[in-house]
Design a protein around this motif. Structure first.
Motif: not given
Length: 286
Positions: A219-223, A240-244, A263-264, A270-275
């Protein structure tokens, strides 16, 4: 390769055989000093015993040459079978041996009878690390152990962990423990891996790998990356991952994952990959 220290559970009848408590030989790993080697500034030979190194800590912390220092594993005995409400006994093992000059533990507070050897403790976000519902006497016992002269240093893995633990010490009326803290990330960077100074005109790239977003600061990194771009500084974040939503180390707090995932997935920088394959993760870390 380092051997993981053996931790022995006390039997339910409380009796421990003589063979179980006799000091074992020192199982050495990493470079071993030759004879009466001394350090570059005349340091005397030193033997450091480790308890429960974690996350490969034994490789990155002890696997490089350190003049006049030998590392070895320690054996310890734990009464964790008796635990019902907390992890107090699991994280306060009694050291059996062998004899060393200094103990380096990871999240653990070593019990030593009768002789108290000096120790340093590396830690994550919890110290004393007594997860669950510890009794008041367990909390006070652990804080007293950290206050003793034998505890030479408390080594959080990051500045964020240092600030968090410092607030916990103050809330427990132990602010004096602050002076024992130094950030130690558990790794030594060889000169060949050091990078040249970065061109400040280049875009800033952040990378987050993992699923424990609450405890690891996603959350801090996104902010941070949102604020940088809003202020005219080009920055990007790859996740990279599935945040819980929750973390075992921070009970009662949660990450608003529904909003976070939106947001991701919708923010252009912001680039998001589940894996991703390990090889691709390593490439992006380069």
């Amino acid at each position: 390769m380092a051997t993981i220290p053996q931790q022995v559970d006390a039997p339910l009848d409380g009796k421990v055989s003589k063979a179980a408590v006799e000091p074992p030989p020192c199982v050495r790993f990493g470079p071993v000093p030759r004879g009466n080697d001394v350090g570059p500034h005349g340091e005397q030979p030193l033997t450091v015993g480790t308890i429960a190194p974690s996350y490969g800590l034994e490789h990155v912390s002890y696997g490089v040459p350190v003049p006049a220092v030998t590392f070895c594993t320690l054996q310890a005995i734990s009464a964790r079978r008796f635990e019902t409400r907390s992890q107090f006994f699991a994280h306060t093992p009694a050291v059996i041996g062998p004899r060393v000059d200094l103990i380096h533990s990871f999240n653990h507070l070593p019990l030593q009878v009768p002789r108290r050897r000096p120790f340093v403790v590396s830690c994550e976000m919890e110290l004393p690390r007594i997860l669950g519902q510890p009794a008041d006497w367990q909390k006070q016992f652990a804080l007293k152990a950290l206050s003793k002269e034998s505890c030479r240093r408390i080594l959080p893995l990051s500045e964020a962990a240092q600030r968090f633990i410092s607030r916990r010490f103050k809330a427990a009326n132990h602010p004096h423990l602050d002076h024992k803290m130094d950030v130690f990330r558990g790794a030594v960077t060889p000169p060949a891996m050091l990078r040249p100074p970065r061109d400040i005109k280049q875009p800033i790239r952040f990378l987050f790998v993992g699923g424990d977003g609450l405890r690891k600061g996603l959350g801090v990194a996104v902010d941070a990356v949102q604020r940088l771009n809003a202020g005219g500084i080009e920055a990007s974040l790859t996740v990279i991952g599935r945040p819980t939503a929750e973390s075992y180390a921070m009970p009662g707090r949660s990450l608003p994952t529904n909003t976070l995932y939106a947001v991701l997935d919708e923010t252009p920088f912001i680039e998001h990959h589940a894996s991703l394959p390990n090889s691709e993760v390593r490439r992006r870390m380069a």
